[in-house]
Every structure is written in C-alpha cells, then in structure tokens.
Design a protein around this motif. Structure first.
Motif, PDB file in Angstrom:
ATOM      1  N   LEU A 103      61.034  57.186  31.150  1.00 51.18           N
ATOM      2  CA  LEU A 103      61.664  55.999  31.733  1.00 51.18           C
ATOM      3  C   LEU A 103      63.193  56.047  31.768  1.00 51.18           C
ATOM      4  O   LEU A 103      63.786  55.817  32.831  1.00 51.18           O
ATOM      5  N   PRO A 104      63.882  56.379  30.671  1.00 52.09           N
ATOM      6  CA  PRO A 104      65.350  56.434  30.750  1.00 52.09           C
ATOM      7  C   PRO A 104      65.861  57.535  31.680  1.00 52.09           C
ATOM      8  O   PRO A 104      66.856  57.351  32.375  1.00 52.09           O
ATOM      9  N   VAL A 105      65.158  58.655  31.707  1.00 54.08           N
ATOM     10  CA  VAL A 105      65.588  59.782  32.551  1.00 54.08           C
ATOM     11  C   VAL A 105      65.421  59.435  34.023  1.00 54.08           C
ATOM     12  O   VAL A 105      66.329  59.655  34.833  1.00 54.08           O
ATOM     13  N   ILE A 106      64.281  58.879  34.374  1.00 60.49           N
ATOM     14  CA  ILE A 106      64.032  58.476  35.762  1.00 60.49           C
ATOM     15  C   ILE A 106      65.040  57.404  36.182  1.00 60.49           C
ATOM     16  O   ILE A 106      65.564  57.418  37.293  1.00 60.49           O
ATOM     17  N   SER A 107      65.324  56.471  35.275  1.00 59.93           N
ATOM     18  CA  SER A 107      66.285  55.408  35.583  1.00 59.93           C
ATOM     19  C   SER A 107      67.682  55.978  35.794  1.00 59.93           C
ATOM     20  O   SER A 107      68.399  55.548  36.694  1.00 59.93           O
ATOM     21  N   ALA A 108      68.073  56.928  34.962  1.00 57.45           N
ATOM     22  CA  ALA A 108      69.401  57.536  35.096  1.00 57.45           C
ATOM     23  C   ALA A 108      69.533  58.285  36.417  1.00 57.45           C
ATOM     24  O   ALA A 108      70.594  58.276  37.039  1.00 57.45           O
ATOM     25  N   ARG A 109      68.475  58.902  36.838  1.00 57.83           N
ATOM     26  CA  ARG A 109      68.498  59.670  38.090  1.00 57.83           C
ATOM     27  C   ARG A 109      68.320  58.803  39.324  1.00 57.83           C
ATOM     28  O   ARG A 109      68.456  59.273  40.445  1.00 57.83           O
ATOM     29  N   GLY A 110      67.960  57.543  39.129  1.00 58.85           N
ATOM     30  CA  GLY A 110      67.687  56.677  40.275  1.00 58.85           C
ATOM     31  C   GLY A 110      66.403  57.089  40.963  1.00 58.85           C
ATOM     32  O   GLY A 110      66.264  56.954  42.172  1.00 58.85           O
ATOM     33  N   GLY A 111      65.438  57.570  40.190  1.00 51.35           N
ATOM     34  CA  GLY A 111      64.222  58.134  40.745  1.00 51.35           C
ATOM     35  C   GLY A 111      63.039  57.201  40.814  1.00 51.35           C
ATOM     36  O   GLY A 111      61.918  57.647  41.016  1.00 51.35           O
ATOM     37  N   HIS A 112      63.263  55.915  40.651  1.00 49.58           N
ATOM     38  CA  HIS A 112      62.155  54.965  40.742  1.00 49.58           C
ATOM     39  C   HIS A 112      61.664  54.877  42.179  1.00 49.58           C
ATOM     40  O   HIS A 112      62.413  55.101  43.130  1.00 49.58           O
ATOM     41  N   ILE A 113      60.416  54.535  42.317  1.00 45.36           N
ATOM     42  CA  ILE A 113      59.857  54.313  43.648  1.00 45.36           C
ATOM     43  C   ILE A 113      60.532  53.084  44.239  1.00 45.36           C
ATOM     44  O   ILE A 113      60.663  52.054  43.580  1.00 45.36           O
ATOM     45  N   ALA A 114      60.972  53.193  45.473  1.00 42.60           N
ATOM     46  CA  ALA A 114      61.678  52.090  46.112  1.00 42.60           C
ATOM     47  C   ALA A 114      61.136  51.882  47.520  1.00 42.60           C
ATOM     48  O   ALA A 114      60.828  52.839  48.229  1.00 42.60           O
TER      49      ALA A 114
END
Length: 174
Positions: A64-75
């Motif tokens: 979760l923190p890594v995906i959030s830092a990368r802006g990798g959430h599904i949008a």
C-alpha cells in the motif's frame, strides 16, 4: 528538500516490496502443498485458511505505501479531459492530500483494534498466533500510507518536477 524525500522514498521502497514478495511466495508454496496434501493424501493443511488471511494482509498492506508513493492506484479517468496543465496538477494535489487525510481515521481504528486484541489476548484459531501482531502491522502500514500520500501531494504542490522525475524512474524500472 523535496528531492531528498523522493530519493529516500525510492531507497526505502524495496523493503516493503520484498516483504510482500516473500509473503506471496510463502502463500504460493503453502497453497501448492495444501493442494497436493488434499488431493493425494486427503489431508489438507488445517491452518491454510488462517495463513492465507495473514499472508494476504501482509501482501496488501506492505504494498500500500509503495503503490501510493508511485501513484499506482487504479483510477477512473472520466474527467481527465477537463483538467489540463496546472488544473491537472492541482487536482492531483487535492486527491493525494484528501486521500491521505481520509486514511487517518482507519489508521487510528486499526491501532485501537490492535490494542484491544492485545489486551484481550486474542489468538488465531489453529496456530495460536497473537492477532495484534498483524493488526499493528496493518495500522503501521496504513499510517505510513497517510504520510506518503500527504507528502506526495505537498511535493507535487511545491516542486512538481521532483514527482515527475520520480515517476519517470519508476516507469523505467517497471
């Protein structure tokens, strides 16, 4: 300072990623062994469901923190056409900071539930693992994600080039 924060984040990102990878590998091995034991010997691993839940929590909340830092959430990009230039940047800042702020309450609740599980001495059903360990892990990972999202929004607001440079590095690494 923003570049220092982004660089530190890049250096720290492999740690939770490796934790998630190890948990995924162990989940895969356990599932394989469970299927073989169930099929060949009619003797499944009794704690497989319990371990699957623990490994899945580790995988999700370590990433979760890594995906959030990368802006990798599904949008969903239904309104992306309405935002260009500085409006797009402002939208990203607001989304990151609001998302981080909204995660504060779940993080607090996770800490509360972990403390309650510790006080009650809650254990997992088969292996007798204290439940507060995984609950504190979830609470800490969620809290780190709060910090990451708010920092990401502030860095995008103050020095957007630092974020674009970081995203270029992440995309080239993938």
């Amino acid at each position: 300072m923003a570049k220092t924060v982004v660089a530190a984040g890049r250096r720290l990102a492999p740690l939770p990623s490796w934790l998630a990878a190890v948990a995924l590998f162990l989940l895969m091995v356990m599932t394989f062994c469970d299927v073989i034991l169930r099929s060949a010997f009619n003797s499944p691993i009794a704690a497989a469901t319990e371990l699957t839940r623990i490994f899945m929590a580790i995988i999700v909340f370590a990433a979760l923190p890594v995906i959030s830092a990368r802006g990798g959430h599904i949008a969903v990009d239904l309104l992306d056409g309405l935002f260009r230039g500085s409006a797009e940047r402002l939208r990203n800042v607001v989304i990151d900071i609001v998302s981080g702020a909204l995660l504060i309450w779940p993080a607090q609740q996770c800490f509360k539930l972990a403390g309650r599980a510790r006080d009650y001495g809650d254990l997992t059903e088969y292996l007798g693992i204290p439940q507060f360990y995984i609950e504190y892990f979830i609470a800490i990972a969620t809290s780190i994600t709060v910090v990451v999202l708010i920092l990401r929004g502030l860095i995008e607001l103050v020095t957007p080039l630092a974020m674009r440079h970081s995203e270029t590095i992440y995309k080239s690494a993938d």
